[in-house]
Design an enzyme around this catalytic site. Structure first.
Site, PDB file in Angstrom:
ATOM      1  N   CYS A 105     -21.546  -3.067 -12.892  1.00 43.33           N
ATOM      2  CA  CYS A 105     -20.823  -2.373 -11.826  1.00 43.33           C
ATOM      3  C   CYS A 105     -20.762  -3.299 -10.624  1.00 43.33           C
ATOM      4  CB  CYS A 105     -21.540  -1.075 -11.471  1.00 43.33           C
ATOM      5  SG  CYS A 105     -20.808  -0.176 -10.080  1.00 43.33           S
ATOM      6  N   CYS A 116     -15.253   9.097   1.971  1.00 39.26           N
ATOM      7  CA  CYS A 116     -15.488  10.328   1.220  1.00 39.26           C
ATOM      8  C   CYS A 116     -16.752  11.015   1.747  1.00 39.26           C
ATOM      9  CB  CYS A 116     -15.629  10.025  -0.266  1.00 39.26           C
ATOM     10  SG  CYS A 116     -14.123   9.347  -1.008  1.00 39.26           S
ATOM     11  N   CYS A 119     -20.197  10.234   0.082  1.00 40.00           N
ATOM     12  CA  CYS A 119     -20.517   8.820  -0.117  1.00 40.00           C
ATOM     13  C   CYS A 119     -20.941   8.192   1.198  1.00 40.00           C
ATOM     14  CB  CYS A 119     -19.310   8.086  -0.688  1.00 40.00           C
ATOM     15  SG  CYS A 119     -19.555   6.321  -0.887  1.00 40.00           S
ATOM     16  N   GLY A 179     -16.688   0.053  -1.917  1.00 40.57           N
ATOM     17  CA  GLY A 179     -15.305  -0.231  -1.554  1.00 40.57           C
ATOM     18  C   GLY A 179     -14.279   0.441  -2.443  1.00 40.57           C
ATOM     19  N   SER A 211     -11.921   1.860 -10.687  1.00 45.33           N
ATOM     20  CA  SER A 211     -12.049   3.207 -10.147  1.00 45.33           C
ATOM     21  C   SER A 211     -11.408   3.272  -8.768  1.00 45.33           C
ATOM     22  CB  SER A 211     -13.529   3.597 -10.046  1.00 45.33           C
ATOM     23  OG  SER A 211     -13.672   4.866  -9.443  1.00 45.33           O
ATOM     24  N   SER A 233     -11.392   8.912  -8.848  1.00 46.43           N
ATOM     25  CA  SER A 233     -12.400   9.748  -8.188  1.00 46.43           C
ATOM     26  C   SER A 233     -11.715  11.019  -7.702  1.00 46.43           C
ATOM     27  CB  SER A 233     -13.027   8.981  -7.015  1.00 46.43           C
ATOM     28  OG  SER A 233     -13.745   7.859  -7.487  1.00 46.43           O
ATOM     29  N   LEU A 234     -11.831  12.063  -8.485  1.00 48.58           N
ATOM     30  CA  LEU A 234     -11.066  13.284  -8.225  1.00 48.58           C
ATOM     31  C   LEU A 234     -11.848  14.256  -7.342  1.00 48.58           C
ATOM     32  CD1 LEU A 234      -8.397  14.677  -8.859  1.00 48.58           C
ATOM     33  CD2 LEU A 234      -9.473  15.648 -10.901  1.00 48.58           C
TER      34      LEU A 234
END
Length: 372
Positions: A105, A116, A119, A179, A211, A233-234
């Site tokens: 990752c 968000c 986050c 990011g 993503s 990312s829903l």
């Protein structure tokens, strides 16, 4: 004169350098193999290049990845590295080993402008985009660091006869670190091309996943320029809720995002989009939310990856209960939607989803942990 960092260039860029330096184009392919297949950063070891060219390259170029400043290994084998990218900024990469694959990752920005609600990276603010060298350098470091840790002393990365992409440790890459990748498009795409190039890492498009929080115009561009597996990312089934969780939704609402996903699938290496959904207690984990999700994605071939929220104090949010997640999963599965719950890996070293940490510049002066 500053040296040129060759990690900043895909094959096309290296061929342009050859032209600038009066070298034949095939030299670019040789550099690619030495750098990205064999992990060589010392030009003197590139033995199929003329000695004069090797000496010249020492004065013109360098191969420099971001500096690794700390390393941690979890009890489950997960590895986490912190990289210094200058000016008080740092990013992290996480390697997750499994029986048949090794997933890395990586980050694409120092900080994030999307902000968000769940986050903590967004609380830090946006610092800057990472360069191609800083993005691909995370893979370059991880791949060859892991190789050195698993190979014998006489199998070093400087002989062509002992190296090929079959030796690779990292088999999958996900751009899910710090990011928003599509807001650093001009650097992300060359990095993706290096990951896919058979003269470099030779990963298949199905094994590289980008993503995004939903930058609709750039999803369309990516479909044309370098389609890889897509994760979105829903996190919410309605615009009203998603506006509060993912502010970017106010610019690109769900109707536009779903349409972009359908368009992307015409070019994608997989026949579905992965929707990531962070499970938040009492916010988006109710039966009514699951039913609304089913209606939302009915025309989009997809699978869901449910992510238990990893709380941080400033969020004011809590993770959904095990029971709530199980009910939510069952509702989606009963609607014939493939649904998995992301397994927590590396949480003992703060490497689980939402736990990536960096000692980075915090623009709002609140000491927080930086999350992916």
């Amino acid at each position: 004169m500053d040296k040129v960092n060759l990690l900043n260039f895909d094959l096309s860029g290296l061929e342009d350098l050859c032209a600038d330096w009066g070298e034949k184009p095939f030299r670019a392919k040789q550099w690619m193999r030495w750098i990205h297949q064999f992990g060589v950063s010392d030009f003197s070891l590139m033995t199929d290049l003329p000695a004069a060219l090797r000496a010249r390259m020492n004065s013109l170029a360098e191969i420099v990845a971001p500096t690794m400043t700390s390393s941690h290994q979890s009890s489950d084998g997960t590895c986490k590295w912190l990289f210094d990218v200058g000016a008080g900024n740092a990013v992290e990469s996480v390697y997750i080993p499994e029986a048949r694959r090794g997933t890395l990752c990586i980050s694409t920005q120092a900080g994030c402008a999307v902000n968000c609600r769940f986050c903590s990276t967004g609380r830090q603010g946006f610092n800057r985009n990472l360069s191609v060298a800083e993005i691909i350098g995370q893979l370059w470091f991880a791949e060859f660091n892991l190789r050195r840790n698993t190979e014998s002393a006489n199998a070093q990365a400087h002989t062509q006869t002992t190296r090929s992409t079959d030796d690779r440790v990292v088999t999958n890459v996900v751009l899910m670190g710090m990011g928003e990748p599509l807001l650093n498009y001009d650097n992300v795409v060359p990095a993706l091309r290096l990951m896919l190039d058979d003269r470099a890492y030779g990963l298949s498009r199905r094994r590289v996943t980008l993503s995004t929080s939903g930058v609709v115009p750039m999803i369309d561009r990516l479909a044309q320029d370098c389609p890889v597996a897509l994760a979105v990312s829903l996190h919410a089934p309605t615009d009203q809720l998603r506006d509060s969780l993912v502010p970017l939704n106010k610019k690109y609402p769900l109707r536009e995002l779903m349409a972009a996903c359908r368009r992307y699938l015409e070019f994608a290496p997989r026949d579905y989009v992965t929707f990531e959904y962070c499970m938040l207690d009492g916010v988006n984990d109710r039966e009514i939310d699951a039913r609304a999700l089913i209606d939302l994605v009915q025309d989009v071939p997809c699978k869901f990856n449910l992510i238990p929220f990893n709380p941080y104090p400033e969020s004011g949010l809590r993770t959904s209960s095990v029971m709530a997640i199980a009910r939510f999963t069952e509702t989606l599965q009963n609607a014939n939607i493939v649904t998995t719950v992301r397994k927590t890996r590396g949480d003992d070293i703060n490497a689980a989803c939402g736990q990536l940490v960096g000692e980075v510049k915090n623009r709002i002066k609140i000491p927080v942990r930086v999350a992916a």
